[in-house]
Scaffold this active site. Structure first.
Site, short mmCIF file in Angstrom:
data_model
loop_
_atom_site.label_atom_id
_atom_site.label_comp_id
_atom_site.label_asym_id
_atom_site.label_seq_id
_atom_site.Cartn_x
_atom_site.Cartn_y
_atom_site.Cartn_z
N GLU A 235 6.68 2.57 -3.36
CA GLU A 235 7.01 1.25 -3.88
C GLU A 235 8.53 1.10 -4.03
O GLU A 235 9.09 0.02 -3.77
CB GLU A 235 6.31 1.05 -5.24
CG GLU A 235 6.24 -0.40 -5.64
CD GLU A 235 5.20 -0.65 -6.75
OE1 GLU A 235 4.30 0.21 -6.95
OE2 GLU A 235 5.29 -1.69 -7.41
N GLU B 148 9.72 0.46 -0.69
CA GLU B 148 9.36 -0.90 -0.29
C GLU B 148 10.33 -1.91 -0.93
O GLU B 148 10.78 -2.86 -0.28
CB GLU B 148 7.91 -1.22 -0.73
CG GLU B 148 7.43 -2.59 -0.25
CD GLU B 148 6.04 -2.95 -0.77
OE1 GLU B 148 5.39 -2.11 -1.43
OE2 GLU B 148 5.63 -4.11 -0.53
N CYS C 69 -0.29 -1.94 -9.27
CA CYS C 69 -1.09 -0.82 -9.80
C CYS C 69 -2.29 -1.29 -10.59
O CYS C 69 -3.24 -0.54 -10.80
CB CYS C 69 -0.27 0.05 -10.74
SG CYS C 69 1.33 0.44 -10.13
N SER D 212 3.42 -5.97 -4.04
CA SER D 212 3.67 -4.75 -3.29
C SER D 212 2.41 -4.40 -2.52
O SER D 212 1.30 -4.55 -3.02
CB SER D 212 4.02 -3.61 -4.26
OG SER D 212 3.85 -2.38 -3.61
N LYS E 123 -10.75 -0.82 -12.73
CA LYS E 123 -10.65 0.23 -11.72
C LYS E 123 -11.99 0.46 -11.03
O LYS E 123 -12.04 0.90 -9.89
CB LYS E 123 -10.17 1.53 -12.37
CG LYS E 123 -8.70 1.53 -12.74
CD LYS E 123 -7.81 1.73 -11.53
CE LYS E 123 -6.34 1.49 -11.89
NZ LYS E 123 -5.50 1.39 -10.68
N GLU F 9 -11.95 -2.08 -8.42
CA GLU F 9 -10.98 -1.72 -7.38
C GLU F 9 -11.56 -0.66 -6.44
O GLU F 9 -11.42 -0.75 -5.22
CB GLU F 9 -9.70 -1.20 -8.03
CG GLU F 9 -8.61 -0.84 -7.03
CD GLU F 9 -7.40 -0.20 -7.70
OE1 GLU F 9 -7.57 0.75 -8.48
OE2 GLU F 9 -6.28 -0.66 -7.43
N GLU G 237 -11.85 -2.51 1.37
CA GLU G 237 -10.73 -1.95 2.14
C GLU G 237 -10.27 -0.59 1.60
O GLU G 237 -9.39 0.04 2.17
CB GLU G 237 -9.56 -2.95 2.17
CG GLU G 237 -8.93 -3.28 0.83
CD GLU G 237 -9.62 -4.42 0.09
OE1 GLU G 237 -10.81 -4.70 0.38
OE2 GLU G 237 -8.99 -5.03 -0.80
N CYS H 188 -1.66 0.28 -19.80
CA CYS H 188 -2.93 1.01 -19.72
C CYS H 188 -3.34 1.65 -21.05
O CYS H 188 -4.53 1.86 -21.30
CB CYS H 188 -2.85 2.09 -18.66
SG CYS H 188 -2.31 1.45 -17.07
#
Lengths: 573, 165
Positions: free
Chosen positions: A278, A281, A298, A318, A357, A360, A365, A502
């Site tokens: 990142e 990036e 994230c 990102s 999560k 996710e 993908e 978190c």
């Protein structure tokens, strides 16, 4: 400062504040079911009623401002009887299946029934029958256990600005539901689980994957690999009666091993890896005229929020996968190759402070050849229940350390657990990538702390960067609204779905207040202050991974394994 | 349902805020005959309110429906006088006969059912009203016959371009 008299004793109060606030500060316990610290009172549950002299009826202390000299009785027979009756009435329409409830022993309604000495069913009547909504991969709603306090609705709307749920219907038919009363999975819900964190009963819970994980652990053909997120080790202890902020990393690792996990990895490792990708990036975007401000990726609740409500910002996100998914990807590729394992034999589990999560991990993908990179996600709470089930005592276990090759993390990776941590870690590495030198004393004070939005200007070589950190989607969306309206001084924005990051996640131990979340945050800062390797680019294991497998950040392999894409979601919002 | 009808209603409320929600819901139902999914979402966009909020408010009030009305619209009175005369059983009988709940429409689009608080014909209790025609002193036995008579007759405005969605 004024003085009010409570139960015959004077206590100080601040002009204009609500009575409940003054009572709580003075340590006087008045129970509540619908109160949420920091949000406006709704006075829905009436549990906090007290007697105020001169007032005719009972007064809800959460919504009644203090006045100088007022005389209050918090536990008069009348107030206590009223509270007990409320609980009895709530129980009249409650399934009474505490023994089978995921909140058994940790339920406000159960606790108050006990505290108020409810020993018999005084009101019997028809109970409302509801369907359980288990459509979401993250959250299960059981309206049968709902007491209509409305906390989930308010958190969803006022804190997160998602407003996936609201009160539906009227009178005895009222329930909480989504638009058109459909499944949570097709709603605008972002799976953050903040509703679970505030729910006083078992009406909201995570979609448990404990059974799947136990089955995998008991399958001799499976190599079960586990990763744990940076925010888990500083909260798990609370499930076992330790003070908020206690770090149980060593004994947690030991417990995971005793539970039968074949490898214990630290998601902090891939947090460092995320920073390498990142950070690169960001530098690439800055130097090649890429889309700015770059937004972190994230936090899966935030990703879904952008996909549904701010699709015009998708190109700002990102492309880096989250640390969880990076770990999953390299576990089923590099690790499998290294160990000579067929990836189909690997069962990859992650322990997360998060319910999103779970969603996710199930995104199509996030895998290859029909194989998911992460097979099951457990919340901190679910891990605690596994540990209890195995009869393990965290206090007795000898501490253990994580496995190679993905067990090593820097404190930069650990900081991911708190709002601002990704930013701080990224600034440290971006500074090194751009200038070849380390950033001063490494600490970036302006992005630390509990504020919902934190902003700073950071000098990285010749670049003067505008950075912002938001936690809580309401704060994030206000920031995006400013950018939509033309604000252009920001280059990089970190967003965490949950307030505080978190450490305040929807999968964390129930019942944490703001002080507990602060203590967790302080622990992460203490870890950063105490250890010696504090920048992601000096994680030697990450460097080895690049040398042996990935090549360079943003390279071909990284592109396939560590980066992803997003798409607009046409849900009702 | 033509989208233009909805647009036309929303155009009457430029720069409206949340206090215009109920008048808009009423106008939309007036135009479309019900609150379609699309209209709930569009009203939300117009007022900058989440769809869950619109749906929550709309379900609070009996007057709003989320399915188009049937060719025959049955109102069962649940006012005090009718209640005393056994309208709860009448409502059950109608629900059983049509296999729908209040607010719903049969799949063939023939009948829709609505519960009303008082229809102003207490002397005729218990009373149901079909397409504006009152039926007095209804019993659980006569409900079926009344409904059948409309089934035979068909809709008062048969041949119209009624659509079901």
């Amino acid at each position: 400062m004024i003085t009010i008299e409570v139960n015959g004793r004077p206590i100080p109060a601040e002009k204009g504040e609500m009575l409940l606030t003054a009572l709580r500060r003075a340590g006087i316990k008045v129970p509540t079911l619908c109160h949420i610290d920091g949000l406006n009172a709704t006075g829905a549950c009436r549990m906090c009623v007290v007697e105020v002299e001169g007032q005719r009826g009972l007064t809800p202390s959460c919504a009644f401002p203090v006045a100088d000299g007022m005389k209050v009785h918090t536990h008069s027979p009348r107030a206590v009887t009223a509270r007990k009756t409320i609980v009895e009435l709530l129980l009249a329409n409650h399934p009474d299946d505490c023994l089978y409830c995921n909140r058994n022993g940790n339920c406000r309604l159960q606790y108050l029934a006990e505290e108020l000495g409810v020993r018999q069913r005084r009101f019997a009547g028809d109970r409302t029958r509801h369907h359980i909504d288990a459509s979401s991969p993250s959250i299960v709603r059981d309206p049968g256990k709902c007491i209509l306090c409305g906390k989930c609705v308010r958190v969803c709307e006022e804190v997160q600005r998602v407003a996936a749920i609201d009160f539906i219907g009227r009178g005895s038919k009222t329930k909480i539901g989504t638009a058109f009363d459909e499944g949570l999975n097709v709603s605008s819900c972002v799976n953050c689980g903040q509703c679970i964190a505030v729910c006083p009963t078992g009406a909201l819970s995570e979609q448990s994957q404990v059974k799947e994980v136990l089955d995998a652990l008991n399958d001799p053909n499976k190599i079960v690999v586990v990763q744990h997120a940076p925010a888990v080790s500083v909260t798990l202890g609370e499930e076992f009666g330790m003070a908020p902020g206690a770090d149980v990393i060593g004994v947690m690792t030991a417990a995971l091993r005793r539970l039968g996990f074949d490898r214990v990895f630290d998601t902090g490792f891939t947090a460092d890896l995320t920073i390498m990708e990142e950070g690169s990036e960001l530098v690439h975007r800055l130097t090649n005229g890429g889309r700015l401000p770059m937004l972190t990726s994230c936090s899966p609740g935030w990703i879904k929020f952008v996909e549904t409500q701010y699709p015009d910002f998708i190109d700002n996100l990102s492309t880096c996968k989250s640390p969880q998914q990076m770990m999953g990807a390299i576990t089923k590729t590099y690790f499998a190759e290294r160990e000579g394992l067929n990836p189909t034999r690997i069962y990859s589990v992650s322990i997360m402070p998060c319910t999103a999560k779970k969603f996710e991990a199930g995104r199509p993908e996030m895998g290859r050849d029909g194989l998911a990179d992460v097979d099951a996600v457990l919340t901190t709470r679910e891990l605690a229940s596994l540990i209890r089930m195995a009869g393990l005592n965290l206090r007795d276990l000898p501490p253990d350390t994580a496995d190679t090759p993905f067990g090593e993390r820097t404190t930069a990776g650990k900081l991911f657990g708190a709002s601002g941590g990704v930013m701080e870690a990224a600034i440290r590495t971006a500074h090194y990538l751009v200038t070849g030198r380390e950033l001063g004393d490494l600490k970036v004070e302006s992005v630390r702390g509990f504020d919902g939005v934190k902003e700073a200007r950071v000098q990285v070589g010749d670049l003067n960067l505008g950075v912002a950190v938001a936690s809580g989607l309401g704060n994030a969306s206000r920031l995006l609204d400013q950018i939509r309206a033309g604000r252009s001084d920001l280059h990089f924005i970190e967003v965490m779905t949950c307030p505080g990051g978190c450490i305040g996640g929807g999968g964390q131990p129930i019942g944490a207040n703001a002080d507990a979340v602060r203590a967790r945050m302080q622990k992460l800062y203490a870890i950063d202050a105490d250890e010696s390797v504090r920048v992601s680019h000096h994680n030697e294991a990450v460097q080895r991974l690049y040398a042996e497998f990935l090549g360079a950040p943003l390279g071909e392999k990284s592109h396939h394994l560590l980066h992803t894409h997003y798409a607009e979601r046409g849900v009702v919002s | 349902m033509a989208k233009n009808d909805l647009d036309a209603v929303l155009e009457r409320y430029p720069n409206a805020s949340r206090d215009a929600l109920i008048p808009i819901l009423q106008d939309v139902q007036q135009e479309l005959g019900y609150l379609s999914r699309d209209s709930v979402v569009r009203i939300g966009e117009h007022l900058n309110l989440p769809a869950s909020k619109i749906y929550g408010v709309a379900t609070f009030y009996n007057q709003f429906r989320f399915q188009p009305q049937g060719r025959n619209h049955i109102q069962v009175c649940r006012g005090t006088a009718c209640h005393v005369k056994g309208s709860a059983a009448i409502l059950d009988a109608v629900k059983r006969e049509l296999r729908i709940e209040p607010g719903q429409t049969t799949r063939d689009g023939q009948f829709s059912l609505e519960v009303v608080a008082c229809i102003g014909a207490c002397g005729l209790a218990p009373v149901i009203c079909v397409n504006g025609e009152f039926h007095a002193g209804v019993t659980t036995k006569t409900v079926g016959k009344i409904i059948d008579s409309y089934r035979r007759k068909g809709s008062p405005n048969d041949g119209s371009d009624h659509e079901t969605t």
